[in-house]
Enzyme design. Structure first.
Site, PDB file in Angstrom:
ATOM      1  N   GLU A   1      31.557  10.710   0.527  1.00  0.00           N
ATOM      2  CA  GLU A   1      30.325  11.131  -0.122  1.00  0.00           C
ATOM      3  C   GLU A   1      29.494  12.105   0.473  1.00  0.00           C
ATOM      4  OE1 GLU A   1      28.257   7.618  -2.069  1.00  0.00           O
ATOM      5  OE2 GLU A   1      26.356   8.649  -1.647  1.00  0.00           O
TER       6      GLU A   1
ATOM      7  N   ASP B   1      25.610  13.786   0.167  1.00  0.00           N
ATOM      8  CA  ASP B   1      24.311  13.308  -0.863  1.00  0.00           C
ATOM      9  C   ASP B   1      23.229  14.345  -0.688  1.00  0.00           C
ATOM     10  OD1 ASP B   1      25.686  11.109  -1.757  1.00  0.00           O
ATOM     11  OD2 ASP B   1      24.641   9.944  -0.087  1.00  0.00           O
TER      12      ASP B   1
ATOM     13  N   GLU C   1      19.405  13.835  -2.333  1.00  0.00           N
ATOM     14  CA  GLU C   1      18.588  13.155  -2.919  1.00  0.00           C
ATOM     15  C   GLU C   1      17.110  13.308  -2.857  1.00  0.00           C
ATOM     16  OE1 GLU C   1      19.287   8.578  -3.626  1.00  0.00           O
ATOM     17  OE2 GLU C   1      19.623   9.077  -1.637  1.00  0.00           O
TER      18      GLU C   1
ATOM     19  N   GLU D   1      21.698   9.955   8.022  1.00  0.00           N
ATOM     20  CA  GLU D   1      20.773  10.548   7.218  1.00  0.00           C
ATOM     21  C   GLU D   1      19.941  11.597   8.061  1.00  0.00           C
ATOM     22  OE1 GLU D   1      21.003   7.333   8.116  1.00  0.00           O
ATOM     23  OE2 GLU D   1      21.352   6.239   6.170  1.00  0.00           O
TER      24      GLU D   1
ATOM     25  N   TRP E   1      11.080   1.268  -2.719  1.00  0.00           N
ATOM     26  CA  TRP E   1      11.148   1.946  -1.430  1.00  0.00           C
ATOM     27  C   TRP E   1      11.069   3.492  -1.240  1.00  0.00           C
ATOM     28  CZ3 TRP E   1      14.736   5.572  -1.130  1.00  0.00           C
ATOM     29  CH2 TRP E   1      15.614   5.793  -1.956  1.00  0.00           C
TER      30      TRP E   1
END
Ligand SMILES: *[C@@H]1O[C@H](CO)[C@@H](O)[C@H](O)[C@H]1NC(C)=O
Length: 304
Positions: A115, A117, A119, A144, A209
């Protein structure tokens, strides 16, 4: 939907924990916290959920997703892709977007999925979005990096691109590289290169969150929230909806492969621009989060 909310929650807690550890530890350290023809969304994508909240407009040139208290919405590509350069222009939820998350990502399927990402975590009016990025290979993420954008991503469309080839995954914003995840298989780090991925996007609510650690809730009086997409361009090996990757595997090993993206990497100027972004706009980097990885930082961090 989309990215596993539970993982996100774990991540938010981890970040909160490491910020806390940072603020209160005496030994302070810095925690960064295809074809070129214009395509039609009708040909390349399906709206997959949201009961009418996702729409393809302007004869296939524009797509919009919306979110209200009942549901968000999402779409996915008809094709799967194995390597290429994929551009999409996004205009994010304006105004008070606190609690909303716009996810735009590539993903394969299954427990050992890969994956890539992007976001976008919304914020209250006038406060900056967080651009969150991650790379999963063979089911494992935890990579991240987060950024602040150097413009307001809700005022206009901006181009978010993913260059993916056997050696690199480069994230770009308006042509500026912000992250380069290199193939470090030689050091035992799995790299996404065998599983074709679809493109997905979704707009959903994560006010437990997403914004300022979940302290700021979504203001539903502002609903529906809307994000828009245009200018999709995939210079990529599309393997079709069935996912047979033989064509792309062949492409990859053909010595005469003339696709510009297959061996593309950052030149000196690109690396310099990426360093500028990372110095000035990166707010979290797993590769500097030593409290999170007490056994030692991930292998790729020492070479990246
Ligand atoms: C929202 O704004 C606050 C204050 O500027 C900032 O700390 C936070 O990181 C921003 N983004 C999110 C997603 O909370």
């Amino acid at each position: 939907m989309a990215l596993r909310p539970s993982l996100h929650k774990q991540f938010a807690l981890l970040v909160a924990a490491s910020v806390l550890a940072f603020c209160c530890s005496a030994a302070g350290r810095s925690v960064g916290l295809a074809p070129a023809s214009p395509s039609s969304f009708n040909n390349d994508f399906d709206i997959t959920w949201g009961d009418g909240r996702g729409k393809i407009l302007n004869n296939g040139q524009l797509l919009s997703l919306s979110l209200d208290k009942t549901s968000g919405s999402g779409f996915q590509s008809k094709n799967q892709y194995l390597f290429g350069n994929i551009d999409m222009q996004l205009k994010l939820v304006p105004g008070n977007s606190a609690g909303t998350v716009t996810a735009y990502y590539l993903s394969s399927q299954g427990p050992t999925h890969d994956e890539i990402d992007f976001e976008f975590l919304g914020n209250v009016s006038g406060q900056p979005y967080t651009l969150h990025t991650n790379v999963f290979s063979q089911g494992k993420g935890n990579r991240e990096q987060q950024f602040r954008l150097w413009f307001d991503p809700t005022k206009d469309f901006h181009t978010y691109s993913i260059l993916w080839n056997p050696s690199h995954i480069v994230f770009y914003v308006d042509g500026t590289p912000i992250r380069d995840f290199r193939n470090n298989e030689a050091r035992g780090v799995p790299f996404p290169k065998a599983q074709p991925m679809r493109i997905y996007s979704s707009l959903w609510n994560a006010d437990d969150w997403a914004t300022q650690g979940g302290r700021i809730k979504t203001d539903w009086t502002q609903a529906p929230f809307t994000a828009s997409y245009r200018g999709f361009k995939a210079d990529a090996c599309a393997v079709g909806s069935t996912g047979s990757s033989s064509k792309c595997a062949a492409l990859q090993t053909t010595a005469g492969n003339t696709n510009w993206w297959i061996r593309q990497e950052l030149d000196a100027t690109g690396q310099e621009r990426m360093r500028w972004v990372q110095r000035n706009h990166m707010i979290y980097n797993y590769c500097t989060d030593v409290n999170r990885f007490p056994q030692g930082l991930p292998t790729e961090c020492s070479v990246a």
